[in-house]
Design an enzyme around this catalytic site. Structure first.
Site, short mmCIF file in Angstrom:
data_model
loop_
_atom_site.label_atom_id
_atom_site.label_comp_id
_atom_site.label_asym_id
_atom_site.label_seq_id
_atom_site.Cartn_x
_atom_site.Cartn_y
_atom_site.Cartn_z
N ASN A 187 -6.39 1.94 -13.00
CA ASN A 187 -5.39 0.96 -12.56
C ASN A 187 -3.99 1.53 -12.72
O ASN A 187 -3.69 2.21 -13.70
CB ASN A 187 -5.51 -0.32 -13.40
CG ASN A 187 -4.52 -1.39 -12.98
OD1 ASN A 187 -4.36 -1.66 -11.79
ND2 ASN A 187 -3.85 -1.99 -13.94
N GLU A 193 5.80 5.91 -9.50
CA GLU A 193 4.37 5.58 -9.36
C GLU A 193 3.67 6.53 -8.40
O GLU A 193 2.55 6.98 -8.67
CB GLU A 193 4.23 4.16 -8.78
CG GLU A 193 4.51 3.07 -9.75
CD GLU A 193 4.17 1.70 -9.17
OE1 GLU A 193 3.53 0.92 -9.89
OE2 GLU A 193 4.53 1.40 -8.01
N HIS A 246 -0.01 0.50 -13.03
CA HIS A 246 0.81 -0.67 -13.38
C HIS A 246 2.28 -0.24 -13.56
O HIS A 246 2.55 0.78 -14.20
CB HIS A 246 0.30 -1.32 -14.67
CG HIS A 246 1.02 -2.59 -15.00
ND1 HIS A 246 0.97 -3.69 -14.17
CD2 HIS A 246 1.82 -2.93 -16.04
CE1 HIS A 246 1.71 -4.66 -14.70
NE2 HIS A 246 2.24 -4.23 -15.83
N MET A 257 -4.20 -7.02 -6.89
CA MET A 257 -3.59 -8.08 -7.68
C MET A 257 -4.58 -9.19 -8.06
O MET A 257 -4.22 -10.36 -8.11
CB MET A 257 -2.37 -8.64 -6.94
CG MET A 257 -1.30 -7.59 -6.64
SD MET A 257 -0.77 -6.59 -8.05
CE MET A 257 0.37 -7.73 -8.82
N ILE A 305 -7.51 -9.99 -11.15
CA ILE A 305 -8.15 -9.51 -12.37
C ILE A 305 -9.64 -9.40 -12.11
O ILE A 305 -10.26 -10.32 -11.56
CB ILE A 305 -7.88 -10.49 -13.53
CG1 ILE A 305 -6.38 -10.53 -13.82
CG2 ILE A 305 -8.64 -10.06 -14.78
CD1 ILE A 305 -5.97 -11.66 -14.75
N LEU A 306 -10.21 -8.25 -12.47
CA LEU A 306 -11.63 -8.03 -12.23
C LEU A 306 -12.43 -8.40 -13.48
O LEU A 306 -12.02 -8.09 -14.60
CB LEU A 306 -11.88 -6.56 -11.86
CG LEU A 306 -11.28 -6.17 -10.50
CD1 LEU A 306 -11.25 -4.65 -10.35
CD2 LEU A 306 -12.07 -6.80 -9.35
N ASP A 334 -3.99 -5.18 -17.30
CA ASP A 334 -3.15 -4.00 -17.35
C ASP A 334 -3.18 -3.33 -18.72
O ASP A 334 -2.13 -2.97 -19.31
CB ASP A 334 -1.71 -4.36 -16.94
CG ASP A 334 -1.66 -4.91 -15.52
OD1 ASP A 334 -2.30 -4.31 -14.64
OD2 ASP A 334 -1.01 -5.94 -15.28
N GLY A 374 0.78 -1.23 0.00
CA GLY A 374 0.00 0.00 0.00
C GLY A 374 0.81 1.28 0.00
O GLY A 374 0.34 2.33 0.48
N ASN A 420 1.44 3.04 -2.56
CA ASN A 420 0.71 3.98 -3.44
C ASN A 420 -0.52 4.54 -2.75
O ASN A 420 -0.86 5.71 -2.92
CB ASN A 420 0.37 3.29 -4.76
CG ASN A 420 1.60 3.14 -5.62
OD1 ASN A 420 2.07 4.11 -6.21
ND2 ASN A 420 2.16 1.94 -5.64
C1 GAR Z 1 2.74 -1.36 -7.56
O1 GAR Z 1 4.01 -1.42 -8.15
C2 GAR Z 1 1.66 -1.44 -8.63
O2 GAR Z 1 1.97 -0.76 -9.80
C3 GAR Z 1 1.60 -2.93 -8.84
O3 GAR Z 1 1.65 -3.45 -7.53
C4 GAR Z 1 2.49 -2.60 -6.73
C5 GAR Z 1 1.80 -2.29 -5.44
O4 GAR Z 1 2.64 -1.58 -4.57
N1 GAR Z 1 0.42 -3.32 -9.55
C6 GAR Z 1 0.43 -4.25 -10.50
O5 GAR Z 1 1.42 -4.90 -10.79
C7 GAR Z 1 -0.88 -4.44 -11.21
N2 GAR Z 1 -0.73 -5.34 -12.28
P1 GAR Z 1 2.06 -0.90 -3.25
O6 GAR Z 1 1.19 -1.96 -2.57
O7 GAR Z 1 3.25 -0.56 -2.44
O8 GAR Z 1 1.25 0.30 -3.65
#
Ligand code: GAR
Length: 208
Positions: free
Chosen positions: A109, A181, A111, A92, A94-95, A152, A14, A16
């Site tokens: 989303n 990100e 990615h 993580m 797929i919806l 994605d 989390g 992000n």
């Molecule tokens: C992030 O790098 C995000 O882009 C990726 O999961 C990570 C979550 O990090 N998402 C995917 O790969 C989606 N296909 P976080 O939990 O620290 O935000």
């Protein structure tokens, strides 16, 4: 001025989500997090939400439950918080359409790769491998709409290129990607908030 309502879906750490929480707290982003939902009980993102005073809800798929049934229940749960935007921030799973069709043009989303490159899990690891094989010299980050079950993929809202250098390791590349990100996601949400305020202003002008 109406405040944008967000529902954020997370599966893990989390960071992000934290970037969004920090931007809201500092006033940089005019938004309210209605709830954070995770499909994993032990997702640290839930803890981050609680610490920030945001409701944190676990919605795990039960054993043997069909994907469509889980997704419909998840849609019902998310819908009950009336989001302007549903943000997949490290979600993580797929919806499927029972979820997506409930929020047309309202799901975004994040990615850790550029459009069309390295969809799915372990995108950063695969990009680093491709660099080592001399196939790419840069990777990146994107934020896109989720119109269907494509992994994605979907209309691009924002992206950021991340160059890979000879002295990069997987760890330094991961750090660079995550730093990128956090900025790109918040910048995208700021744009969406500004757009919403603009739309509200226009409908106000029309209605007087
Ligand atoms: C992030 O790098 C995000 O882009 C990726 O999961 C990570 C979550 O990090 N998402 C995917 O790969 C989606 N296909 P976080 O939990 O620290 O935000």
């Amino acid at each position: 001025m109406r405040t944008m309502r967000l529902v954020v879906l997370v599966s893990g750490n989390g960071t992000n989500l934290q970037a969004i929480l920090d931007a809201v707290r500092s006033g940089e982003l005019n938004a309210r997090l209605a709830v954070v939902i995770s499909n994993k009980q032990d997702a640290y993102g839930l803890e981050r939400a609680r610490t920030a005073g945001v409701p944190a809800v676990v919605k795990e798929k039960t054993r043997g439950q069909e994907r469509a049934v889980y997704d419909a229940e998840l849609a019902h749960l998310v819908g009950s918080y009336q989001p302007d935007w549903v943000v997949l921030a490290g979600w993580m799973r797929i919806l499927s359409m029972p979820f997506i069709s409930r929020f047309p043009n309202r799901i975004i989303n994040l990615h850790p790769a550029l459009p069309g490159a390295f969809p799915g899990v372990d995108a950063i690891e695969r990009a680093f491998q491709a660099y080592q094989q001399g196939k790419i010299s840069h990777t990146g980050v994107m934020v896109h709409l989720v119109p269907d079950e494509g992994v994605d993929s979907g209309p691009l809202l924002n992206q950021c290129m991340v160059p890979i250098f000879q002295d990069d390791t997987l760890e330094t590349l991961q750090q660079k990607i995550h730093a990128c990100e956090h900025v790109v996601l918040v910048e995208t949400l700021k744009k969406l908030a500004a757009q919403m305020e603009d739309d509200d202003a226009k409908s106000f002008v029309i209605s007087i």
